[in-house]
Motif scaffolding. Structure first.
Motif, short mmCIF file in Angstrom:
data_model
loop_
_atom_site.label_atom_id
_atom_site.label_comp_id
_atom_site.label_asym_id
_atom_site.label_seq_id
_atom_site.Cartn_x
_atom_site.Cartn_y
_atom_site.Cartn_z
N ASP A 240 0.86 -1.19 0.00
CA ASP A 240 0.00 0.00 0.00
C ASP A 240 0.89 1.24 0.00
O ASP A 240 1.20 1.80 1.04
CB ASP A 240 -0.90 -0.02 1.24
N VAL A 280 6.88 5.20 -6.47
CA VAL A 280 5.65 5.64 -7.16
C VAL A 280 6.00 6.31 -8.49
O VAL A 280 5.33 6.08 -9.52
CB VAL A 280 4.85 6.61 -6.26
N LEU A 283 6.29 4.11 -11.54
CA LEU A 283 5.12 3.32 -11.97
C LEU A 283 4.46 3.93 -13.21
O LEU A 283 4.67 5.11 -13.52
CB LEU A 283 4.11 3.27 -10.82
N GLU A 286 -1.15 5.79 -15.03
CA GLU A 286 -2.45 5.54 -14.41
C GLU A 286 -2.30 5.08 -12.96
O GLU A 286 -3.07 5.48 -12.09
CB GLU A 286 -3.23 4.50 -15.22
N ASP A 287 -1.30 4.25 -12.69
CA ASP A 287 -1.04 3.80 -11.31
C ASP A 287 -0.65 5.00 -10.44
O ASP A 287 -1.09 5.11 -9.30
CB ASP A 287 0.07 2.76 -11.29
N ARG A 288 0.18 5.89 -11.00
CA ARG A 288 0.59 7.08 -10.23
C ARG A 288 -0.62 7.95 -9.91
O ARG A 288 -0.74 8.48 -8.81
CB ARG A 288 1.62 7.89 -11.02
N ARG A 289 -1.52 8.09 -10.90
CA ARG A 289 -2.70 8.93 -10.69
C ARG A 289 -3.61 8.36 -9.61
O ARG A 289 -4.11 9.10 -8.76
CB ARG A 289 -3.46 9.05 -12.02
N GLN A 290 -3.81 7.05 -9.61
CA GLN A 290 -4.65 6.42 -8.61
C GLN A 290 -4.05 6.53 -7.21
O GLN A 290 -4.76 6.78 -6.23
CB GLN A 290 -4.87 4.94 -8.98
N ILE A 291 -2.74 6.37 -7.12
CA ILE A 291 -2.07 6.49 -5.82
C ILE A 291 -2.16 7.92 -5.30
O ILE A 291 -2.41 8.16 -4.12
CB ILE A 291 -0.60 6.04 -5.93
N ARG A 294 -5.55 8.49 -3.98
CA ARG A 294 -5.68 7.80 -2.69
C ARG A 294 -5.01 8.57 -1.57
O ARG A 294 -5.53 8.68 -0.46
CB ARG A 294 -5.06 6.40 -2.83
#
Length: 321
Positions: A240, A280, A283, A286-291, A294
């Motif tokens: 996480d 991060v 990555l 899209e993964d960076r944007r979601q993290i 969050r």
């Protein structure tokens, strides 16, 4: 007569201003104690009618040793206090249980820890509180938490978690949920739940601890940065990254506020945050944007001291992961 003279001498000595004074005063009390331990029960009772008890002066000395970060002196003071307790008929009392906890915590601060010896003191304290029916106290909550720390160090993560849950439940029952000690236990519970695979349960405990600080701006925990940092490491190990960065950000902020960023703990907090952010950054977009999304959610939790509480925090044993 000798005990009276020595007791009067100790009472007039300065125990606050120097390490030398504390050691000298402790030596006087040890000499008094040696005499007391050689007496019969009736003689001890008669003597205590003539001289003041050493309980409070020794407690003051123990707290003085803690403020000086002198672990060996602290341990010796609590050992003498425990001997005095046993020699004056306080066995199986609340004071007996508290002193066993104090000795256990002092032992846990030594460079070379003996977890079995620490647990022996905690087990004895557990038996005392259970016999007296005093499990519904903040001292008992500290005890079961500290036992959880030792169990975790010994690799028993399941019982570690169980003890943290029990400590939190005890504090809730006492309605002592706006204290530094309670939040410290919550941070430990958060890390323990996460380590056991309960990510959401870990987050819930972490955010509850943080809400206490949001709602009580004057609450200043000396242990908050340590516990937040440990939780961040648990979140990172669990995959996480958002939760880890959020925790590391808080740890850095706490160090900034306390002006301790240049300490070992402060440097570690900054290093952990930078490492997580670097991961991060590597990555996909899209993964960076979601993290990032969050992290923003985590930054805004959904829901917005007495001497006794301060002392309770002193005896809360820290876990290391």
């Amino acid at each position: 007569m000798a005990v009276e003279i020595l007791s009067d001498m100790a009472a007039t000595m300065d125990s606050q201003n120097s390490l030398w004074a504390l050691n000298e005063k402790l030596a006087v009390y040890e000499e008094c104690l040696s005499i007391i331990e050689s007496l019969g029960q009736w003689e001890v009772e008669q003597l205590l009618n003539q001289v003041s008890e050493f309980t409070e002066p020794l407690k003051t000395m123990g707290l003085g040793a803690i403020s000086m970060n002198n672990v060996e002196l602290e341990l010796e003071v609590w050992k003498v206090s425990l001997r005095f307790c046993m020699a004056t008929g306080c066995a199986d009392s609340v004071r007996h249980g508290e002193l066993l906890i104090r000795v256990g915590v002092a032992l846990s601060k030594q460079v070379e820890q003996d977890s079995a010896l620490i647990m022996q003191h905690y087990d004895k304290a557990d038996a005392v509180f259970s016999q007296l029916g005093r499990q519904n106290t903040h001292w008992y909550a500290i005890l079961v938490h500290n036992m959880g720390v030792v169990l975790g160090q010994q690799g028993d993560r399941e019982r570690e978690l169980s003890n943290y849950e029990k400590a939190v439940a005890t504090y809730r029952g006492l309605k002592m949920t706006q204290t530094e000690t309670f939040t410290s236990i919550l941070y430990e519970l958060a890390a323990s739940r996460t380590d056991r695979g309960d990510k959401e349960g870990g987050r819930e405990a972490f955010l509850e601890a943080e809400r206490v600080f949001v709602q009580s701006p004057k609450l200043q925990s000396r242990m908050r940065s340590h516990y937040v940092g440990q939780y961040g490491l648990s979140r990172r190990a669990a995959g996480d990254l958002a939760g880890a960065i959020h925790a590391f950000e808080i740890a850095v902020q706490v160090h900034e506020k306390a002006q301790t960023l240049r300490t070992e703990g402060g440097r570690a907090a900054k290093k952990n945050l930078k490492e997580a952010e670097t991961i991060v950054a590597s990555l996909p977009k899209e993964d960076r944007r979601q993290i990032a999304r969050r992290i923003e959610v985590l930054r805004w939790p959904s829901e917005p001291q007495t001497d006794e509480e301060l002392e309770a925090g002193v005896y809360l044993q820290r876990a290391g992961r």
